[in-house]
Design a protein around this motif. Structure first.
Motif, PDB file in Angstrom:
ATOM      1  N   ARG A   1       0.836  -1.202   0.000  1.00  0.00           N
ATOM      2  CA  ARG A   1       0.000   0.000   0.000  1.00  0.00           C
ATOM      3  C   ARG A   1       0.869   1.249   0.000  1.00  0.00           C
ATOM      4  O   ARG A   1       1.841   1.339   0.741  1.00  0.00           O
ATOM      5  N   ASP A   2       0.485   2.205  -0.834  1.00  0.00           N
ATOM      6  CA  ASP A   2       1.207   3.457  -0.988  1.00  0.00           C
ATOM      7  C   ASP A   2       0.559   4.537  -0.127  1.00  0.00           C
ATOM      8  O   ASP A   2      -0.602   4.893  -0.350  1.00  0.00           O
ATOM      9  N   PRO A   3       1.281   5.068   0.862  1.00  0.00           N
ATOM     10  CA  PRO A   3       0.687   6.098   1.718  1.00  0.00           C
ATOM     11  C   PRO A   3       0.475   7.424   0.989  1.00  0.00           C
ATOM     12  O   PRO A   3      -0.288   8.267   1.443  1.00  0.00           O
ATOM     13  N   VAL A   4       1.118   7.608  -0.161  1.00  0.00           N
ATOM     14  CA  VAL A   4       0.979   8.855  -0.900  1.00  0.00           C
ATOM     15  C   VAL A   4      -0.397   8.968  -1.543  1.00  0.00           C
ATOM     16  O   VAL A   4      -1.071   9.976  -1.425  1.00  0.00           O
ATOM     17  N   ASP A   5      -0.829   7.910  -2.263  1.00  0.00           N
ATOM     18  CA  ASP A   5      -2.119   7.995  -2.954  1.00  0.00           C
ATOM     19  C   ASP A   5      -3.136   6.974  -2.456  1.00  0.00           C
ATOM     20  O   ASP A   5      -4.250   6.907  -2.954  1.00  0.00           O
ATOM     21  N   GLY A   6      -2.742   6.143  -1.485  1.00  0.00           N
ATOM     22  CA  GLY A   6      -3.665   5.154  -0.941  1.00  0.00           C
ATOM     23  C   GLY A   6      -3.830   3.917  -1.801  1.00  0.00           C
ATOM     24  O   GLY A   6      -4.605   3.028  -1.458  1.00  0.00           O
ATOM     25  N   LEU A   7      -3.114   3.839  -2.924  1.00  0.00           N
ATOM     26  CA  LEU A   7      -3.247   2.693  -3.812  1.00  0.00           C
ATOM     27  C   LEU A   7      -2.088   1.724  -3.579  1.00  0.00           C
ATOM     28  O   LEU A   7      -1.894   1.281  -2.470  1.00  0.00           O
ATOM     29  N   HIS A   8      -1.323   1.393  -4.619  1.00  0.00           N
ATOM     30  CA  HIS A   8      -0.258   0.405  -4.471  1.00  0.00           C
ATOM     31  C   HIS A   8       1.065   0.939  -4.988  1.00  0.00           C
ATOM     32  O   HIS A   8       1.099   1.811  -5.855  1.00  0.00           O
ATOM     33  N   ALA A   9       2.140   0.381  -4.478  1.00  0.00           N
ATOM     34  CA  ALA A   9       3.491   0.747  -4.912  1.00  0.00           C
ATOM     35  C   ALA A   9       4.409  -0.451  -4.689  1.00  0.00           C
ATOM     36  O   ALA A   9       4.026  -1.441  -4.047  1.00  0.00           O
ATOM     37  N   LEU A  10       5.608  -0.340  -5.226  1.00  0.00           N
ATOM     38  CA  LEU A  10       6.638  -1.355  -5.029  1.00  0.00           C
ATOM     39  C   LEU A  10       7.798  -0.755  -4.254  1.00  0.00           C
ATOM     40  O   LEU A  10       8.095   0.428  -4.401  1.00  0.00           O
ATOM     41  N   THR A  11       8.443  -1.577  -3.463  1.00  0.00           N
ATOM     42  CA  THR A  11       9.724  -1.211  -2.872  1.00  0.00           C
ATOM     43  C   THR A  11      10.709  -2.310  -3.255  1.00  0.00           C
ATOM     44  O   THR A  11      10.314  -3.462  -3.480  1.00  0.00           O
ATOM     45  N   ALA A  12      11.968  -1.940  -3.342  1.00  0.00           N
ATOM     46  CA  ALA A  12      12.996  -2.916  -3.685  1.00  0.00           C
ATOM     47  C   ALA A  12      14.198  -2.729  -2.773  1.00  0.00           C
ATOM     48  O   ALA A  12      14.598  -1.599  -2.490  1.00  0.00           O
ATOM     49  N   HIS A  13      14.745  -3.836  -2.314  1.00  0.00           N
ATOM     50  CA  HIS A  13      15.953  -3.839  -1.491  1.00  0.00           C
ATOM     51  C   HIS A  13      16.939  -4.798  -2.137  1.00  0.00           C
ATOM     52  O   HIS A  13      16.570  -5.931  -2.488  1.00  0.00           O
ATOM     53  N   ILE A  14      18.169  -4.359  -2.271  1.00  0.00           N
ATOM     54  CA  ILE A  14      19.226  -5.191  -2.826  1.00  0.00           C
ATOM     55  C   ILE A  14      20.190  -5.529  -1.706  1.00  0.00           C
ATOM     56  O   ILE A  14      20.663  -4.644  -0.989  1.00  0.00           O
TER      57      ILE A  14
END
Length: 166
Positions: free
Chosen positions: A110-123
């Motif tokens: 969940r994306d707190p900016v628009d309330g929809l969805h987002a991705l995060t990536a960690h390497i």
């Protein structure tokens, strides 16, 4: 089949031009499958036939699992590209790397900016036999050069089109 070998170090050469210059384009088509939903029951196929995978919702998204999903495919691409950049940089610097591991963790949420969805990536990078300062420098430089890391940091030029109705 020819013997596998790493790409040439010329991939690290800087390009001097005004416009983006594509050197390779991957084309993948997704069809909706059984429930007409690409993410839940789709099939992804590359135009050269090298990739064909069934897409399924993971159990964490109330799906059945049993197939891959967009996050896994993105994580695989990101990790492979980052690993490749590390390897080329080490070769150019005359540093011998062995048993390098790059793990990409991609989260859909969940994306707190628009309330929809987002991705995060960690390497996460494992560079056995390299002292910490040298490893950190190599990883920092790879992060500057890796196209996936640049995309994650700066965004990507994206064009979405619709075909004319038949």
């Amino acid at each position: 089949m020819s013997k596998l070998q790493p790409p040439p170090l010329t991939l690290l050469d800087k390009y001097r031009g005004d416009d983006f210059q594509a050197v390779y384009t991957a084309n993948v088509t997704v069809h909706g499958g059984e429930v007409e939903h690409g993410r839940a029951s789709g099939v992804a196929r590359s135009d050269d036939g090298a990739l064909q995978v069934e897409l399924r919702l993971p159990t964490e998204l109330d799906g059945p699992g049993g197939g891959t999903n967009p996050e896994q495919l993105f994580a695989a691409g990101y990790a492979a590209c980052f690993h490749g950049v590390l390897s080329l940089q080490a070769m150019k610097a005359g540093v011998m790397l062995r048993d390098v591991e790059v793990k990409a963790s991609v989260s859909f949420g969940r994306d707190p900016v628009d309330g929809l969805h987002a991705l995060t990536a960690h390497i996460h990078v494992h560079l056995p036999g390299l002292d910490k300062a040298a490893a950190q420098e190599l990883v920092r430089n790879a992060e500057r050069l890796c196209p996936y890391a640049k995309m994650a940091r700066q965004g990507i030029h994206s064009v979405v089109t619709v075909n004319d109705p038949i």
